[in-house]
Design an enzyme around this catalytic site. Structure first.
Site, PDB file in Angstrom:
ATOM      1  N   ASP A  72      13.519  86.406 -49.623  1.00  0.00           N
ATOM      2  CA  ASP A  72      15.070  85.983 -50.100  1.00  0.00           C
ATOM      3  C   ASP A  72      15.005  85.245 -51.382  1.00  0.00           C
ATOM      4  O   ASP A  72      14.042  84.896 -51.882  1.00  0.00           O
ATOM      5  CB  ASP A  72      15.800  85.124 -48.996  1.00  0.00           C
ATOM      6  CG  ASP A  72      14.805  84.053 -48.514  1.00  0.00           C
ATOM      7  OD1 ASP A  72      13.820  83.659 -49.109  1.00  0.00           O
ATOM      8  OD2 ASP A  72      15.276  83.505 -47.380  1.00  0.00           O
ATOM      9  N   ASP A 141      17.571  75.731 -37.289  1.00  0.00           N
ATOM     10  CA  ASP A 141      18.534  76.546 -36.600  1.00  0.00           C
ATOM     11  C   ASP A 141      17.962  77.707 -36.062  1.00  0.00           C
ATOM     12  O   ASP A 141      18.639  78.749 -35.504  1.00  0.00           O
ATOM     13  CB  ASP A 141      19.922  76.741 -37.054  1.00  0.00           C
ATOM     14  CG  ASP A 141      19.932  77.554 -38.191  1.00  0.00           C
ATOM     15  OD1 ASP A 141      19.107  77.808 -38.789  1.00  0.00           O
ATOM     16  OD2 ASP A 141      21.027  77.591 -39.006  1.00  0.00           O
ATOM     17  N   GLU A 148      21.126  83.893 -40.919  1.00  0.00           N
ATOM     18  CA  GLU A 148      21.671  82.653 -40.275  1.00  0.00           C
ATOM     19  C   GLU A 148      22.195  82.952 -38.752  1.00  0.00           C
ATOM     20  O   GLU A 148      22.303  84.112 -38.457  1.00  0.00           O
ATOM     21  CB  GLU A 148      22.939  82.250 -40.961  1.00  0.00           C
ATOM     22  CG  GLU A 148      22.558  81.868 -42.481  1.00  0.00           C
ATOM     23  CD  GLU A 148      21.970  80.388 -42.618  1.00  0.00           C
ATOM     24  OE1 GLU A 148      21.749  79.781 -41.597  1.00  0.00           O
ATOM     25  OE2 GLU A 148      22.347  79.656 -43.599  1.00  0.00           O
TER      26      GLU A 148
HETATM   27  C1  GLP Z   1      15.452  78.490 -46.186  1.00  0.00           C
HETATM   28  C2  GLP Z   1      14.387  79.709 -46.484  1.00  0.00           C
HETATM   29  C3  GLP Z   1      13.485  80.221 -45.039  1.00  0.00           C
HETATM   30  C4  GLP Z   1      12.790  79.037 -44.685  1.00  0.00           C
HETATM   31  C5  GLP Z   1      13.541  77.710 -44.386  1.00  0.00           C
HETATM   32  C6  GLP Z   1      12.976  76.628 -43.696  1.00  0.00           C
HETATM   33  O1  GLP Z   1      16.432  78.608 -45.353  1.00  0.00           O
HETATM   34  N1  GLP Z   1      15.333  80.954 -46.620  1.00  0.00           N
HETATM   35  O2  GLP Z   1      13.074  81.212 -45.374  1.00  0.00           O
HETATM   36  O3  GLP Z   1      11.988  79.549 -43.571  1.00  0.00           O
HETATM   37  O4  GLP Z   1      14.416  77.519 -45.425  1.00  0.00           O
HETATM   38  O5  GLP Z   1      12.287  76.103 -45.052  1.00  0.00           O
HETATM   39  P1  GLP Z   1      11.191  74.930 -44.739  1.00  0.00           P
HETATM   40  O6  GLP Z   1       9.918  75.681 -44.427  1.00  0.00           O
HETATM   41  O7  GLP Z   1      11.380  74.078 -46.039  1.00  0.00           O
HETATM   42  O8  GLP Z   1      11.781  74.072 -43.533  1.00  0.00           O
END
Ligand code: GLP
Length: 269
Positions: A72, A141, A148
């Site tokens: 993403d 979540d 989402e």
């Molecule tokens: C963002 C990214 C996800 C990732 C999430 C959790 O939303 N788009 O790909 O998994 O954050 O991030 P973290 O690993 O910092 O908790």
């Protein structure tokens, strides 16, 4: 679905890095038949990327014939912005390994036509023969990439509006100012990830415990989009003890027991 429960984030990260390097080596990729790797950003994969760089520096893996597709990217922040996923990937991984620039694919959140950008991304994945292994993380979540809650479980790469919760969680990277967090992102779909031949998801920390419970002990549903992993033929969650706090004791014991051998040994390089 396999669940590997490591003692802590450090051992989890090392294990995942060795696993990826082992997969790349086993595939014996060539320029004509590269290994196609899907990659995430976020704090979850940082330790894995650090270990991968070490393994590369020790000469135990090469990325010469690896093609990557990132999950993403935010819409409308410059690529050189320290919080762009372009910047993240180059600073944490790509600048430290021998990957070819032309083999790196990251969605362009500044493309003049965002829908076209997403369609072309899907096309390119198809043209490469699909993704061999998609590595991912999850949000609190249970979202995967930026899919989402409520995202279609067969969704493809597209523009998504970020939820308030995700923007609050990610504001820690934007001087704790939610107003600075982009409202839109481009993301691969749940279907895009599920089409990969293998999916490995990193889950670490207490704040992910509810999501881990949902994906392991809950049903497949569009609210916790990572739960779709239950239907994948080769899905694996690599997590740490802290993230298991909402699982039943019996579930934790079961997976620790069945994966004992795997947990005690690093994949061979
Ligand atoms: C963002 C990214 C996800 C990732 C999430 C959790 O939303 N788009 O790909 O998994 O954050 O991030 P973290 O690993 O910092 O908790």
């Amino acid at each position: 679905m396999r669940i590997l429960i490591h003692e802590n984030y450090q051992s989890l990260s090392k294990w995942v890095a060795y696993y990826l390097a082992n997969k790349i080596n086993q595939a014996k990729p060539t320029a004509k038949k590269p290994f196609v790797l899907g990659l995430p950003t976020g704090s979850s994969p940082v330790g894995t990327y650090q270990e991968l760089v070490q393994i590369y520096k020790q000469g135990k893996v090469s990325f010469q014939n690896v093609v990557t597709f990132n999950m993403d990217e935010y819409v409308a922040i410059p690529e050189e912005h320290p919080q762009s996923y372009h910047y993240f990937m180059w600073s944490h991984l790509f600048s430290h390994i021998d990957i070819k620039k032309e083999n790196v694919n990251i969605l362009n959140g500044n493309a003049p036509n965002l829908e076209k950008e997403c369609d072309q991304y899907e096309e390119k994945i198809k043209k490469m023969g699909g993704i061999d292994l998609f590595l991912g993380g999850i949000g609190e979540d249970g979202h995967i990439a930026f899919n989402e809650p409520g995202s279609s479980l067969s969704s493809r790469t597209r523009v998504k509006t970020l939820t308030y919760d995700t923007r609050v969680a990610n504001s820690r990277f934007f001087e704790n100012d939610i107003k600075k967090v982009p409202k839109l992102a481009l993301t691969v779909g749940v279907g895009t990830v599920m089409d990969s031949r293998e999916v490995v998801i990193i889950i670490s920390g207490y704040n992910k415990a509810r999501a881990l419970h949902q994906v392991v002990e809950g049903s497949v549903n569009h609210i916790w989009t990572v739960s779709m992993l239950q239907l994948h033929r080769k899905g694996m969650i690599v997590c740490d003890d802290n993230s298991t706090m909402e699982l039943k004791v019996g579930t934790v014991r079961y997976f620790k027991d069945i994966e004992q051998q795997t947990l005690n040994n690093l994949p061979e390089l």
